[in-house]
Design an enzyme around this catalytic site. Structure first.
Site, mmCIF file in Angstrom:
data_model
loop_
_atom_site.group_PDB
_atom_site.id
_atom_site.type_symbol
_atom_site.label_atom_id
_atom_site.label_comp_id
_atom_site.label_asym_id
_atom_site.label_seq_id
_atom_site.Cartn_x
_atom_site.Cartn_y
_atom_site.Cartn_z
ATOM 1 N N GLY A 137 0.847 -1.189 0.000
ATOM 2 C CA GLY A 137 0.000 0.000 0.000
ATOM 3 C C GLY A 137 0.877 1.232 0.000
ATOM 4 O O GLY A 137 2.031 1.180 0.445
ATOM 5 N N GLN A 141 3.222 10.141 1.013
ATOM 6 C CA GLN A 141 4.525 9.484 1.213
ATOM 7 C C GLN A 141 5.517 9.816 0.109
ATOM 8 O O GLN A 141 6.722 9.644 0.285
ATOM 9 C CB GLN A 141 4.352 7.960 1.291
ATOM 10 C CG GLN A 141 3.651 7.501 2.558
ATOM 11 C CD GLN A 141 3.539 5.988 2.593
ATOM 12 O OE1 GLN A 141 2.600 5.426 2.069
ATOM 13 N NE2 GLN A 141 4.512 5.328 3.195
ATOM 14 N N CYS A 179 5.957 0.189 7.664
ATOM 15 C CA CYS A 179 5.599 1.302 6.775
ATOM 16 C C CYS A 179 6.841 1.701 5.995
ATOM 17 O O CYS A 179 7.933 1.767 6.566
ATOM 18 C CB CYS A 179 5.101 2.479 7.613
ATOM 19 S SG CYS A 179 4.708 3.937 6.635
ATOM 20 N N LEU A 180 6.655 1.951 4.699
ATOM 21 C CA LEU A 180 7.796 2.334 3.865
ATOM 22 C C LEU A 180 8.404 3.652 4.322
ATOM 23 O O LEU A 180 9.548 3.958 4.009
ATOM 24 C CB LEU A 180 7.361 2.430 2.395
ATOM 25 C CG LEU A 180 6.842 1.125 1.772
ATOM 26 C CD1 LEU A 180 6.302 1.364 0.372
ATOM 27 C CD2 LEU A 180 7.921 0.058 1.755
ATOM 28 N N HIS A 213 -4.324 1.743 7.651
ATOM 29 C CA HIS A 213 -2.954 2.284 7.689
ATOM 30 C C HIS A 213 -2.783 3.391 6.643
ATOM 31 O O HIS A 213 -2.264 4.469 6.949
ATOM 32 C CB HIS A 213 -1.968 1.132 7.445
ATOM 33 C CG HIS A 213 -0.531 1.539 7.404
ATOM 34 N ND1 HIS A 213 0.395 1.104 8.325
ATOM 35 C CD2 HIS A 213 0.157 2.346 6.549
ATOM 36 C CE1 HIS A 213 1.574 1.641 8.032
ATOM 37 N NE2 HIS A 213 1.460 2.389 6.957
ATOM 38 N N GLU A 214 -3.235 3.120 5.413
ATOM 39 C CA GLU A 214 -3.048 4.101 4.335
ATOM 40 C C GLU A 214 -3.924 5.335 4.539
ATOM 41 O O GLU A 214 -3.496 6.456 4.271
ATOM 42 C CB GLU A 214 -3.317 3.463 2.964
ATOM 43 C CG GLU A 214 -2.418 2.277 2.604
ATOM 44 C CD GLU A 214 -0.930 2.546 2.781
ATOM 45 O OE1 GLU A 214 -0.483 3.702 2.622
ATOM 46 O OE2 GLU A 214 -0.202 1.594 3.114
ATOM 47 N N HIS A 243 -2.414 7.820 6.814
ATOM 48 C CA HIS A 243 -1.402 8.686 6.192
ATOM 49 C C HIS A 243 -2.016 9.993 5.678
ATOM 50 O O HIS A 243 -1.369 11.030 5.698
ATOM 51 C CB HIS A 243 -0.748 7.978 4.994
ATOM 52 C CG HIS A 243 0.413 7.096 5.357
ATOM 53 N ND1 HIS A 243 1.568 7.573 5.936
ATOM 54 C CD2 HIS A 243 0.605 5.766 5.213
ATOM 55 C CE1 HIS A 243 2.413 6.569 6.126
ATOM 56 N NE2 HIS A 243 1.850 5.453 5.700
HETATM 57 NI NI NI Z 1 2.687 3.562 5.745
#
Ligand code: NI
Length: 170
Positions: free
Chosen positions: A46, A51, A93-94, A135-136, A139
């Protein structure tokens, strides 16, 4: 398509509230292509537009890995409109490097959103798929999964990142 740079904590852009999307144009489709390539390159399941420094309400989810359905689903202006139960699952998370932790989330969520044409859609997801959506969507509100952890764990992580950044500079 371009692989974009993924911003990492503590970049302040990750803390901004993403803007509502009101114009559904080709530029958005191009952005989704970039996000898709960036997500697969990372690799992740995701990615939220903020991000990569685009503070608009857009997320993509790799549905293929989660539901064995399509490939990547782009969700614009997503909102959680219903939820049921809770679950605890490990998240990473990236944008939050070198950390995974258990996070408590809803077990099942219903999300309303618009597709790339601006058409209203709705989806109900459970388990891992529901986790990724929550989660997304976080963000888009400037929330990272570390915000769901205890203050102690969060402080330890901040210290670790500060140390890593200091070592990079040295
Ligand atoms: Ni994330």
């Amino acid at each position: 398509m371009t692989i974009r740079t993924i911003l990492e904590f503590p970049n302040p852009v990750l803390r901004q509230k993403a803007k509502l999307i009101t114009v559904f144009n080709e530029g958005l489709k191009e952005l989704v292509k970039d996000m898709t390539e960036t997500m697969y390159d990372a690799p992740g399941i995701g990615l939220a537009a903020p991000q990569i420094g685009e503070c608009i309400q857009l997320i993509i989810v790799d549905v293929a890995k989660l539901e064995e359905e399509q490939e990547v689903m782009a969700m614009l202006n997503p909102r959680i409109i219903g939820h049921e139960g809770t679950q605890i699952d490990e998240e990473g998370c990236l944008s939050v490097i070198e950390l995974t932790a258990n996070v408590k989330r809803y077990k099942k969520v219903t999300v309303s959103f618009q597709d790339l044409e601006g058409e209203p859609r709705e989806i109900t997801a459970e388990d891992r798929f529901a986790v990724v959506l929550q989660h997304e969507i976080d963000h888009l509100h400037g929330i990272l999964f570390i915000d769901h952890l205890s203050a102690l764990k969060r402080t330890l992580y901040k210290k670790k990142v500060q140390k890593m950044l200091a070592e990079k500079k040295a």
